[in-house]
Design an enzyme around this catalytic site. Structure first.
Site, short mmCIF file in Angstrom:
data_model
loop_
_atom_site.label_atom_id
_atom_site.label_comp_id
_atom_site.label_asym_id
_atom_site.label_seq_id
_atom_site.Cartn_x
_atom_site.Cartn_y
_atom_site.Cartn_z
N ASP A 152 -6.79 13.94 -24.85
CA ASP A 152 -6.79 12.53 -24.44
C ASP A 152 -6.19 11.74 -25.60
O ASP A 152 -6.87 11.48 -26.59
CB ASP A 152 -8.22 12.07 -24.13
CG ASP A 152 -8.28 10.57 -23.86
OD1 ASP A 152 -7.25 9.89 -23.96
OD2 ASP A 152 -9.39 10.07 -23.57
N ARG A 154 -2.14 -2.09 -17.97
CA ARG A 154 -3.39 -1.34 -18.04
C ARG A 154 -3.35 -0.26 -16.97
O ARG A 154 -3.47 -0.54 -15.77
CB ARG A 154 -4.58 -2.28 -17.82
CG ARG A 154 -4.56 -3.49 -18.73
CD ARG A 154 -5.89 -4.19 -18.77
NE ARG A 154 -6.77 -3.51 -19.68
CZ ARG A 154 -6.78 -3.69 -20.99
NH1 ARG A 154 -5.96 -4.54 -21.56
NH2 ARG A 154 -7.62 -3.03 -21.75
N TYR A 197 0.85 -1.20 0.00
CA TYR A 197 0.00 0.00 0.00
C TYR A 197 0.89 1.25 0.00
O TYR A 197 1.83 1.33 0.78
CB TYR A 197 -0.88 0.02 1.26
CG TYR A 197 -2.33 -0.29 0.96
CD1 TYR A 197 -3.03 0.44 0.02
CD2 TYR A 197 -2.98 -1.34 1.62
CE1 TYR A 197 -4.35 0.15 -0.27
CE2 TYR A 197 -4.31 -1.63 1.33
CZ TYR A 197 -4.99 -0.88 0.38
OH TYR A 197 -6.28 -1.16 0.10
N LYS A 241 -1.96 0.79 -24.63
CA LYS A 241 -2.28 0.69 -26.07
C LYS A 241 -0.97 0.78 -26.86
O LYS A 241 -0.19 -0.15 -26.83
CB LYS A 241 -3.29 1.76 -26.45
CG LYS A 241 -4.63 1.59 -25.69
CD LYS A 241 -5.68 2.57 -26.15
CE LYS A 241 -7.01 2.34 -25.46
NZ LYS A 241 -7.15 3.09 -24.20
N THR A 266 -3.70 6.43 -21.75
CA THR A 266 -3.58 5.11 -21.12
C THR A 266 -2.19 4.59 -21.45
O THR A 266 -1.51 5.09 -22.34
CB THR A 266 -4.67 4.15 -21.61
OG1 THR A 266 -4.69 4.16 -23.03
CG2 THR A 266 -6.03 4.52 -21.07
N GLU A 285 -0.44 4.91 -0.40
CA GLU A 285 -1.20 6.16 -0.58
C GLU A 285 -0.28 7.37 -0.42
O GLU A 285 0.54 7.40 0.50
CB GLU A 285 -2.31 6.28 0.47
CG GLU A 285 -3.47 5.35 0.24
CD GLU A 285 -3.39 4.13 1.12
OE1 GLU A 285 -2.26 3.69 1.41
OE2 GLU A 285 -4.45 3.63 1.50
#
Ligand code: DSN
Length: 432
Positions: A200, A236, A53, A230, A227, A55
């Protein structure tokens, strides 16, 4: 691939993994948004960073034990900034939707106006589709392309709409538009009405990073989202890149263009997300390391060359393409005009011969959304397997033959065998 632990503990999932491996090896992947990741990305995704974790941001985490998570996130940020020529990069968005949501929620209040590309002209679900929460939260105004002018964006109409509706953000970018964008023209309109500019570039991030397509930051854009799975060939995930002064994301800052890096960081965390996926961030770092190598530029140029040959060959065989050609990795075939069919039928018949594609609307489509007129094809994935111009011509011929003889079982079986034979000559990276 070696799934030795799963093989022992879970035969059902193991069978699905083996099945997917075979499907990927034998089949031809032409979905424009898909690719094969660099093999090192698979290592990073399956790594022990999954256990952690984290954060917060490097040097500013809530939990302890962060020396190595900080190291990989700093690497990912530095590589992203260098590749896209930005002042700051946030590499924590879990994927494309939260990436774009974090930007909208940072810049807009509920009911505010934003302009984006009409969805049937190539805009994406996350660009305020009416079924999405973002579509309901903000006031979306749509601009369109001019299909009779090879899909040029109608900037006269865009300017008129911008003056009328005074958007806070002008968004450009697409999910099924086969052209490069005139970022300077978007920026001129945005400056006239005092709007932020957001691109985008999810589909073409890798092509921009490689320098074979235009970079919105060269034209004064404020924000770029992409992203990472691609054309970038990473895991991902998503990234938000900004121009401006990098500040401390733990402290609130004044709302200004200069403070965009901090405003975006705060919007991603704690605004929208909790703990980032550190195995994904390690995989993004690894992928961007590959993208920085000279070989990637050669790959990216080949993606574009392959798309041009595939598009030209399809048109030579009588197909009607939306925008009548391509300048990136994709094209959309108008299946009604080309084959007296539709995108759903063509997707399904191509599935039968293991060519994987995706149906797509065409501008102002009169067909229903689940049976649209278009079929979208892309060359990023098969270029990663080493296919070149010669194979692209073969693919065009297969698609047209299958379309014309779609009821002939024997023809479909013969072509499927040919597709499988070709695919097996070009191993899938990471599973050869
Ligand atoms: N699903 C991706 C595409 O096909 O464009 C983006 O969400």
């Amino acid at each position: 691939m070696n799934y030795s632990h799963i093989q022992k503990t879970d035969p059902e999932v193991h069978a699905a993994l083996r099945g997917e491996e075979l499907r990927q090896k034998n089949g031809m992947e032409l979905i424009a948004s898909e690719n094969y990741v660099f093999p090192s990305v698979l290592d990073a995704l399956g790594s022990i960073f999954t256990n952690k974790y984290s954060e917060g941001y490097p040097g500013m985490r809530y939990y302890g034990g962060q020396e190595f998570t900080d190291a990989v996130e700093r690497l990912a940020i530095a590589r992203a900034k260098a590749l896209f020529k930005s002042d700051h990069a946030n590499v924590q968005p879990l994927s494309g939707s939260p990436m774009n949501q974090a930007v909208y929620l940072a810049l807009l209040k509920p009911g505010d106006t934003i302009m984006g590309m009409d969805l049937s002209h190539g805009g994406h679900l996350t660009h305020g589709h009416p079924v999405s929460h973002m579509g309901k939260l903000f006031n979306w105004i749509r601009y369109k392309t001019l299909p009779e002018e090879k899909g040029r964006i109608d900037f006269d109409e865009l300017l008129k709409l911008a003056k009328e509706h005074k958007p806070k953000v002008i968004l450009c970018g697409y999910t099924s538009y086969p052209r490069d964008l005139d970022y300077a023209a978007f920026k001129r309109v945005a400056d006239e009405v005092g709007a932020f500019t957001m691109a985008d570039v999810a589909h073409i991030g890798g092509l921009i990073a490689a320098g074979v397509m235009r970079n919105p930051f060269d034209y004064g854009f404020d924000i770029l989202t992409t992203t990472t799975h691609k054309t970038l060939r990473g895991p991902r995930g998503g990234m938000i890149l900004t121009k401006g002064k990098v500040g401390n994301p733990l402290k609130e800052v004044e709302f200004s263009r200069e403070n965009l890096p901090t405003i975006i960081d705060r919007s991603v965390f704690p605004g929208l997300q909790g703990g980032p996926h550190m195995n994904t961030i390690a995989a993004i770092a690894v992928a961007l390391g590959e993208v920085q190598k000279p070989e990637f530029k050669i790959y990216a140029q080949q993606v574009i060359n392959n798309a041009k040959v595939l598009a030209d060959e399809l048109m030579a065989l009588g197909c009607k393409l939306v925008t009548d050609g391509t300048e990136n990795h994709m094209m959309v075939v108008d299946c009604v005009k080309s084959f007296n069919s539709h995108g759903k039928e063509m997707q399904e018949v191509l599935d039968e011969i293991q060519i994987t594609t995706s149906k797509s609307p065409i501008p102002d489509d009169t067909m229903p959304p689940f049976k649209p007129s278009g079929l979208r094809l892309g060359t990023a994935a098969m270029t990663s397997r080493g296919l070149k111009e010669e194979e692209m011509k073969k693919i065009a011929h297969w698609i047209v033959e299958v379309a014309k003889k779609r009821t002939e079982k024997e023809t479909l079986e013969r072509i499927k065998k040919e597709v499988n034979e070709l695919c097996l000559k070009f191993p899938v990276p990471g599973i050869e």
